[in-house]
Design a protein around this motif. Sequence first.
Motif, short mmCIF file in Angstrom:
data_model
loop_
_atom_site.label_atom_id
_atom_site.label_comp_id
_atom_site.label_asym_id
_atom_site.label_seq_id
_atom_site.Cartn_x
_atom_site.Cartn_y
_atom_site.Cartn_z
N SER A 1 0.82 -1.21 0.00
CA SER A 1 0.00 0.00 0.00
C SER A 1 0.85 1.26 0.00
O SER A 1 0.31 2.36 -0.10
N ARG A 2 2.19 1.10 0.09
CA ARG A 2 3.07 2.26 0.16
C ARG A 2 4.30 2.07 -0.72
O ARG A 2 4.67 0.95 -1.05
N PRO B 1 -6.14 6.33 -2.71
CA PRO B 1 -7.25 5.39 -2.97
C PRO B 1 -7.59 4.49 -1.80
O PRO B 1 -8.75 4.10 -1.61
N ASN B 2 -6.58 4.15 -0.98
CA ASN B 2 -6.86 3.27 0.16
C ASN B 2 -7.06 4.04 1.46
O ASN B 2 -7.12 3.46 2.54
N ASN B 3 -7.15 5.38 1.35
CA ASN B 3 -7.41 6.23 2.51
C ASN B 3 -6.41 5.95 3.65
O ASN B 3 -6.80 5.86 4.82
N ASP B 4 -5.14 5.85 3.30
CA ASP B 4 -4.08 5.61 4.29
C ASP B 4 -4.03 6.80 5.25
O ASP B 4 -3.80 7.94 4.85
N ASP C 1 2.81 7.12 -1.37
CA ASP C 1 2.11 6.20 -2.26
C ASP C 1 2.60 6.31 -3.70
O ASP C 1 1.96 5.79 -4.61
N ARG D 1 2.65 8.72 -5.87
CA ARG D 1 1.68 9.30 -6.82
C ARG D 1 2.31 10.29 -7.80
O ARG D 1 1.72 10.59 -8.83
#
Length: 344
Positions: free
Chosen positions: A101-102, A240-243, A276, A278
């Motif tokens: 996720s990261r 997108p995963n609201n980390d 992330d 981005r």
Amino acid sequence: MKKSYRYITLLALLIWSCSRDKATTPAFEGFVQPAGFPLPVYHLAGNPVTREGFELGRKLFYEPRLSRNNTISCGSCHLQSSAFTHHGHDISHGIDDRLGSRNAPPIMNLAWNTTFMWDGGIFDLDLQPVAPISNFVEMDEKVSNVLEKLKATPPYPELFRKAFGSKDITTATMMKAMSQFMVMVVSDQAKYDSVRRGQTTFTPDESRGYALFQQHCNSCHREPLFTDHSFRNNGIGPGPNNDSGRFAITLKPGDMYAFRVPSLRNLAYTAPYMHDGRFYTLQGVLTHYTSEITDMPTLDPILKTGDKPGIALSATEQQQLLIFLNTLNDKKFITDKRFSQETP
């Protein structure tokens, strides 16, 4: 008489051979604090770096047996040519090509870190490898299984004996060996460092970029490590995963969407950027800071100083800042044979 002469000659040859080997084997310095750097925070007195411990740690860093199916090593996601990041991947790929996720943070100048990971969830370098080893999407293995595999794999028992005085392989000695490797992974040979040491000078554009950096960036990306090790919400907004970032560790509302301030060293090798991944270019990062910051309750106050959130930089100033950031790239670091998978 002839027999004695032969013995003397043989002894002389042996002495010469040993002295020659000593002369050709470079001395091992261990950890050396770079000039101008602050004191390291890692407990070196409790785990002094030796040649044997460092070489064992390097071997373990590139050892795929640390993963469940013996395919993923630390070096799989921390590539030396990319300043020990997973270059080209916005989020890292682990065992069985599972997605994390990261973005994989660089392994660099860790002797000065008091916490680790993007959210600071680990507070001791000697514990840090446990996280990727046991993480489902990274290595998906148990440390106890890793120890058994190493015990059954020559030459590890002998390498542990040389490093720690016993063939018994324990969690503590494995982690200490890996820490000895990681604290040695120091980047301090960029042009910026040469300027600080008085060995060269900045060009006019580099000097102007440096002045802009000191005016707008140095409060978070503090010299000479180019991070203050804090956790801040820089306004990129939830992914997108609201980390939730640091909040997941502290449960403090003020830490919502706050992530570690990364070092700006070696940015030429570590794209993409942010926790992330981005942003694929540094220009994209600067565009974010100048015109795309998302205002929210936990946005860092430094980014709220004007009428509009962000940092006011003209197009020319952005280019000068990018020129300065290029002086932080350390080619020697990403080519240093001491840190490579192949033995120097």
